[in-house]
Design a protein around this motif. Structure first.
Motif, PDB file in Angstrom:
ATOM      1  N   GLN A  86      16.629   8.082   8.158  1.00 13.59           N
ATOM      2  CA  GLN A  86      17.354   7.394   7.879  1.00 13.59           C
ATOM      3  C   GLN A  86      17.329   5.646   7.600  1.00 13.59           C
ATOM      4  OE1 GLN A  86      21.432   8.986   7.886  1.00 13.59           O
ATOM      5  NE2 GLN A  86      20.637  10.917   7.042  1.00 13.59           N
ATOM      6  N   GLY A  87      17.716   4.750   7.096  1.00  5.77           N
ATOM      7  CA  GLY A  87      17.253   4.083   6.958  1.00  5.77           C
ATOM      8  C   GLY A  87      17.776   3.182   5.902  1.00  5.77           C
ATOM      9  N   GLU A  88      17.884   2.007   6.291  1.00 12.61           N
ATOM     10  CA  GLU A  88      18.734   0.563   6.119  1.00 12.61           C
ATOM     11  C   GLU A  88      16.754  -1.271   5.234  1.00 12.61           C
ATOM     12  OE1 GLU A  88      22.021  -2.388   5.410  1.00 12.61           O
ATOM     13  OE2 GLU A  88      22.143  -0.135   6.750  1.00 12.61           O
ATOM     14  N   ALA A  89      16.812  -0.919   4.331  1.00 15.46           N
ATOM     15  CA  ALA A  89      15.892  -1.998   4.308  1.00 15.46           C
ATOM     16  C   ALA A  89      16.383  -3.583   4.013  1.00 15.46           C
ATOM     17  CB  ALA A  89      15.386  -1.044   2.848  1.00 15.46           C
ATOM     18  N   THR A  90      15.101  -4.103   3.966  1.00  6.17           N
ATOM     19  CA  THR A  90      14.758  -5.669   3.986  1.00  6.17           C
ATOM     20  C   THR A  90      14.359  -5.928   2.889  1.00  6.17           C
ATOM     21  OG1 THR A  90      16.444  -5.992   6.113  1.00  6.17           O
ATOM     22  CG2 THR A  90      14.905  -7.463   4.906  1.00  6.17           C
ATOM     23  N   LEU A  91      14.249  -6.742   1.459  1.00 13.76           N
ATOM     24  CA  LEU A  91      12.971  -6.680   1.135  1.00 13.76           C
ATOM     25  C   LEU A  91      12.628  -8.240   1.363  1.00 13.76           C
ATOM     26  CD1 LEU A  91      15.046  -4.870  -1.833  1.00 13.76           C
ATOM     27  CD2 LEU A  91      13.568  -3.974  -0.477  1.00 13.76           C
ATOM     28  N   SER A  92      11.582  -8.263   0.702  1.00 12.83           N
ATOM     29  CA  SER A  92      10.168  -9.441   0.890  1.00 12.83           C
ATOM     30  C   SER A  92       9.220  -9.448  -0.328  1.00 12.83           C
ATOM     31  CB  SER A  92      10.512  -9.531   2.385  1.00 12.83           C
ATOM     32  OG  SER A  92       9.228 -11.018   2.051  1.00 12.83           O
ATOM     33  N   GLU A  93       9.712 -10.667  -0.319  1.00 17.56           N
ATOM     34  CA  GLU A  93       8.637 -11.369  -1.458  1.00 17.56           C
ATOM     35  C   GLU A  93       7.222 -12.086  -1.423  1.00 17.56           C
ATOM     36  OE1 GLU A  93      10.414 -11.590  -6.101  1.00 17.56           O
ATOM     37  OE2 GLU A  93      12.140 -11.318  -5.027  1.00 17.56           O
ATOM     38  N   ASP A  94       7.411 -12.401   0.203  1.00 14.43           N
ATOM     39  CA  ASP A  94       7.099 -13.209   0.931  1.00 14.43           C
ATOM     40  C   ASP A  94       5.046 -12.733   1.042  1.00 14.43           C
ATOM     41  OD1 ASP A  94       4.527 -14.428   3.436  1.00 14.43           O
ATOM     42  OD2 ASP A  94       6.582 -15.231   4.320  1.00 14.43           O
ATOM     43  N   LEU A  95       4.092 -12.923   0.093  1.00 11.89           N
ATOM     44  CA  LEU A  95       3.522 -12.359  -0.582  1.00 11.89           C
ATOM     45  C   LEU A  95       2.346 -12.967   0.897  1.00 11.89           C
ATOM     46  CD1 LEU A  95       2.453 -14.466  -4.280  1.00 11.89           C
ATOM     47  CD2 LEU A  95       3.181 -11.922  -3.012  1.00 11.89           C
ATOM     48  N   ASP A  96       2.433 -13.517   1.987  1.00 11.60           N
ATOM     49  CA  ASP A  96       1.302 -13.680   2.594  1.00 11.60           C
ATOM     50  C   ASP A  96       2.154 -12.426   4.047  1.00 11.60           C
ATOM     51  OD1 ASP A  96      -0.110 -16.007   2.447  1.00 11.60           O
ATOM     52  OD2 ASP A  96       1.361 -17.781   3.551  1.00 11.60           O
ATOM     53  N   GLU A  97       2.879 -11.941   4.045  1.00 12.92           N
ATOM     54  CA  GLU A  97       3.944 -11.282   4.857  1.00 12.92           C
ATOM     55  C   GLU A  97       3.305  -9.910   4.463  1.00 12.92           C
ATOM     56  OE1 GLU A  97       7.595  -9.777   7.225  1.00 12.92           O
ATOM     57  OE2 GLU A  97       7.415 -10.902   5.202  1.00 12.92           O
ATOM     58  N   SER A  98       3.075  -9.887   2.824  1.00 16.92           N
ATOM     59  CA  SER A  98       3.120  -9.255   2.047  1.00 16.92           C
ATOM     60  C   SER A  98       1.605  -8.603   2.154  1.00 16.92           C
ATOM     61  CB  SER A  98       3.118  -9.696   0.594  1.00 16.92           C
ATOM     62  OG  SER A  98       4.700  -9.035   0.449  1.00 16.92           O
ATOM     63  N   LEU A  99       0.625  -9.074   2.433  1.00 22.27           N
ATOM     64  CA  LEU A  99      -0.613  -8.860   2.466  1.00 22.27           C
ATOM     65  C   LEU A  99      -1.008  -8.384   3.615  1.00 22.27           C
ATOM     66  CD1 LEU A  99      -3.565  -9.258   1.479  1.00 22.27           C
ATOM     67  CD2 LEU A  99      -3.330 -11.544   1.978  1.00 22.27           C
ATOM     68  N   VAL A 100      -0.280  -9.309   4.806  1.00 16.23           N
ATOM     69  CA  VAL A 100      -0.794  -8.531   6.202  1.00 16.23           C
ATOM     70  C   VAL A 100      -0.005  -6.878   6.148  1.00 16.23           C
ATOM     71  CG1 VAL A 100       0.333  -8.409   8.636  1.00 16.23           C
ATOM     72  CG2 VAL A 100      -0.176 -10.505   7.484  1.00 16.23           C
ATOM     73  N   TRP A 101       0.919  -6.665   5.318  1.00 12.18           N
ATOM     74  CA  TRP A 101       1.626  -5.288   5.730  1.00 12.18           C
ATOM     75  C   TRP A 101       0.619  -4.357   4.813  1.00 12.18           C
ATOM     76  CZ3 TRP A 101       3.021  -3.451   9.704  1.00 12.18           C
ATOM     77  CH2 TRP A 101       3.668  -3.846  10.885  1.00 12.18           C
ATOM     78  N   ALA A 102       0.378  -4.770   3.705  1.00 11.52           N
ATOM     79  CA  ALA A 102      -0.836  -4.563   2.344  1.00 11.52           C
ATOM     80  C   ALA A 102      -1.804  -3.848   3.151  1.00 11.52           C
ATOM     81  CB  ALA A 102      -0.373  -5.082   1.128  1.00 11.52           C
ATOM     82  N   THR A 103      -2.340  -4.476   3.296  1.00  9.32           N
ATOM     83  CA  THR A 103      -3.808  -4.157   4.158  1.00  9.32           C
ATOM     84  C   THR A 103      -3.830  -3.400   4.773  1.00  9.32           C
ATOM     85  OG1 THR A 103      -4.312  -6.636   3.212  1.00  9.32           O
ATOM     86  CG2 THR A 103      -5.641  -5.580   5.535  1.00  9.32           C
ATOM     87  N   LYS A 104      -2.746  -3.077   6.035  1.00 10.66           N
ATOM     88  CA  LYS A 104      -2.591  -2.351   7.283  1.00 10.66           C
ATOM     89  C   LYS A 104      -2.426  -1.077   6.318  1.00 10.66           C
ATOM     90  CE  LYS A 104      -0.906  -5.782  10.612  1.00 10.66           C
ATOM     91  NZ  LYS A 104       0.302  -5.343  11.497  1.00 10.66           N
ATOM     92  N   ALA A 115      -9.627  -1.424   2.681  1.00 11.61           N
ATOM     93  CA  ALA A 115      -8.448  -2.636   3.279  1.00 11.61           C
ATOM     94  C   ALA A 115      -7.997  -3.694   2.278  1.00 11.61           C
ATOM     95  CB  ALA A 115      -8.021  -2.486   4.897  1.00 11.61           C
ATOM     96  N   ASP A 116      -9.335  -4.839   2.271  1.00 11.37           N
ATOM     97  CA  ASP A 116      -8.861  -5.760   2.197  1.00 11.37           C
ATOM     98  C   ASP A 116      -8.494  -6.327   0.722  1.00 11.37           C
ATOM     99  OD1 ASP A 116      -9.098  -6.930   4.274  1.00 11.37           O
ATOM    100  OD2 ASP A 116     -11.050  -7.657   3.892  1.00 11.37           O
ATOM    101  N   VAL A 117      -9.261  -4.759  -0.161  1.00  9.79           N
ATOM    102  CA  VAL A 117      -9.698  -4.845  -1.556  1.00  9.79           C
ATOM    103  C   VAL A 117      -8.128  -4.564  -2.307  1.00  9.79           C
ATOM    104  CG1 VAL A 117      -9.761  -3.678  -4.178  1.00  9.79           C
ATOM    105  CG2 VAL A 117     -11.801  -4.742  -2.303  1.00  9.79           C
ATOM    106  N   PHE A 118      -7.359  -2.971  -1.161  1.00 17.50           N
ATOM    107  CA  PHE A 118      -5.756  -2.731  -1.966  1.00 17.50           C
ATOM    108  C   PHE A 118      -4.380  -3.109  -1.387  1.00 17.50           C
ATOM    109  CE2 PHE A 118      -8.891   1.177  -2.774  1.00 17.50           C
ATOM    110  CZ  PHE A 118      -7.876   2.020  -4.163  1.00 17.50           C
ATOM    111  N   GLY A 119      -5.632  -3.825  -0.001  1.00 17.50           N
ATOM    112  CA  GLY A 119      -4.879  -5.331   0.446  1.00 17.50           C
ATOM    113  C   GLY A 119      -4.324  -6.501  -1.268  1.00 17.50           C
ATOM    114  N   LYS A 120      -4.926  -6.810  -0.970  1.00 22.54           N
ATOM    115  CA  LYS A 120      -4.863  -7.777  -2.010  1.00 22.54           C
ATOM    116  C   LYS A 120      -4.698  -7.441  -3.157  1.00 22.54           C
ATOM    117  CE  LYS A 120      -8.121 -10.738  -0.141  1.00 22.54           C
ATOM    118  NZ  LYS A 120     -10.123 -11.075  -0.061  1.00 22.54           N
ATOM    119  N   ARG A 121      -4.313  -6.411  -3.974  1.00 20.36           N
ATOM    120  CA  ARG A 121      -4.211  -5.114  -4.712  1.00 20.36           C
ATOM    121  C   ARG A 121      -2.250  -5.485  -4.819  1.00 20.36           C
ATOM    122  NH1 ARG A 121      -5.050   0.386  -7.274  1.00 20.36           N
ATOM    123  NH2 ARG A 121      -3.046   0.612  -5.578  1.00 20.36           N
TER     124      ARG A 121
END
Length: 145
Positions: A86-104, A115-121
């Protein structure tokens, strides 16, 4: 059935490409469950679930309205094991931060070579980065033993 330690549930939930089943609450109070790709992260002394979702998706809208969520990760083969956080979410629209995590996240589910292709997508306007601080964990291994 045995309780999992923190290290055990962390390894279980992070193993391979197990998806999480994310539960949120719709505006009318109905439950909504959807599979997600995610990674776990240790952040400043607490644990978190990190994933992406569309800002206009049911998940995105629900988490904007009410940041509480539950996430289940399970093994559907005998002797069966599962982790529910169970948790509590914090939402971000920061694209630089999103790219780091989306790539991971993409590296986990699609492999390092994609990873890079899907991270950028997934790190684009209209997508949210969700960092869900874990507040409670229930984890059992070998349920059918």
């Amino acid at each position: 059935m045995q309780n999992m330690s923190r290290d055990e549930w962390w390894a279980f939930a992070s193993d391979g490409t197990r998806t999480g089943k994310l539960a949120t609450v719709r505006v009318n109070g109905a439950a909504h469950v959807a599979p997600i790709w995610f990674v776990l992260n240790e952040q400043d002394g607490y644990d978190e679930v990190v994933f992406n979702t569309g800002a206009e998706s049911v998940k995105g809208k629900a988490l904007r309205r009410d940041p509480r969520f539950s996430l289940c990760v399970d093994d559907s083969t005998p002797p069966y094991s599962y982790v529910v956080v169970q948790g509590e979410a914090t939402l971000s629209e920061d694209l630089d931060e999103s790219l780091v995590w989306a790539t991971k996240i993409a590296a986990r589910y699609m492999g390092e070579d994609k990873a890079d292709v899907f991270g950028k997508r997934n790190a684009v306007p209209g997508e949210l980065l969700v960092r869900g601080r874990i507040t409670k964990v229930t984890a059992h291994a070998n349920v059918a033993d």
